[in-house]
Design a protein around this motif. Structure first.
Motif, mmCIF file in Angstrom:
data_model
loop_
_atom_site.group_PDB
_atom_site.id
_atom_site.type_symbol
_atom_site.label_atom_id
_atom_site.label_comp_id
_atom_site.label_asym_id
_atom_site.label_seq_id
_atom_site.Cartn_x
_atom_site.Cartn_y
_atom_site.Cartn_z
ATOM 1 N N UNK A 1 8.478 10.502 -100.418
ATOM 2 C CA UNK A 1 7.056 10.200 -100.605
ATOM 3 C C UNK A 1 6.874 9.166 -101.713
ATOM 4 N N UNK A 2 7.589 9.317 -102.813
ATOM 5 C CA UNK A 2 7.489 8.372 -103.915
ATOM 6 C C UNK A 2 7.984 6.998 -103.499
ATOM 7 N N UNK A 3 9.089 6.962 -102.786
ATOM 8 C CA UNK A 3 9.631 5.692 -102.322
ATOM 9 C C UNK A 3 8.635 4.987 -101.405
ATOM 10 N N UNK A 4 8.019 5.737 -100.522
ATOM 11 C CA UNK A 4 7.006 5.171 -99.629
ATOM 12 C C UNK A 4 5.800 4.661 -100.394
ATOM 13 N N UNK A 5 5.366 5.406 -101.401
ATOM 14 C CA UNK A 5 4.224 4.994 -102.215
ATOM 15 C C UNK A 5 4.528 3.704 -102.964
ATOM 16 N N UNK A 6 5.712 3.634 -103.562
ATOM 17 C CA UNK A 6 6.098 2.445 -104.313
ATOM 18 C C UNK A 6 6.148 1.239 -103.382
ATOM 19 N N UNK A 7 6.681 1.415 -102.201
ATOM 20 C CA UNK A 7 6.751 0.317 -101.237
ATOM 21 C C UNK A 7 5.360 -0.101 -100.770
ATOM 22 N N UNK A 8 4.522 0.881 -100.469
ATOM 23 C CA UNK A 8 3.183 0.590 -99.961
ATOM 24 C C UNK A 8 2.322 -0.115 -101.012
ATOM 25 N N UNK A 9 2.464 0.284 -102.253
ATOM 26 C CA UNK A 9 1.653 -0.301 -103.319
ATOM 27 C C UNK A 9 2.261 -1.584 -103.884
ATOM 28 N N UNK A 10 3.533 -1.825 -103.592
ATOM 29 C CA UNK A 10 4.200 -3.020 -104.081
ATOM 30 C C UNK A 10 4.346 -3.034 -105.595
ATOM 31 N N UNK A 11 4.712 -1.897 -106.175
ATOM 32 C CA UNK A 11 4.777 -1.789 -107.629
ATOM 33 C C UNK A 11 6.208 -1.686 -108.166
ATOM 34 N N UNK A 12 7.185 -1.981 -107.347
ATOM 35 C CA UNK A 12 8.583 -1.856 -107.773
ATOM 36 C C UNK A 12 8.866 -2.725 -109.003
#
Length: 67
Positions: A22-33
């Motif tokens: 879920x966290x990985x998906x959120x980071x990818x979706x928000x583009x905050x890496x």
């Protein structure tokens, strides 16, 4: 029968795996890496080492002034 039990166990994800995905998906979706990498540039260990160096230098200066 044993194969079905093993398949069912293999498909079961624990809470940590679910949260990680879920966290990985959120980071990818928000583009905050990049923001996360930049913010975490100096992590906990680096901060602790810095504080230890400052403490040591402070001690040495206090010791030198006392001589």
């Amino acid at each position: 029968m044993a194969e079905l039990v093993e398949q069912r166990r293999a498909k079961k994800a624990n809470t940590l795996d679910v949260a990680r995905k879920a966290w990985s998906g959120f980071v990818s979706a928000e583009g905050i890496r990049e923001d996360l990498d930049k913010t975490n540039k100096d992590g906990y260990v680096e901060r602790q080492e810095f504080l230890d160096r400052v403490d040591h230098k402070t001690y040495e200066r206090a010791r030198d002034l006392g001589k």
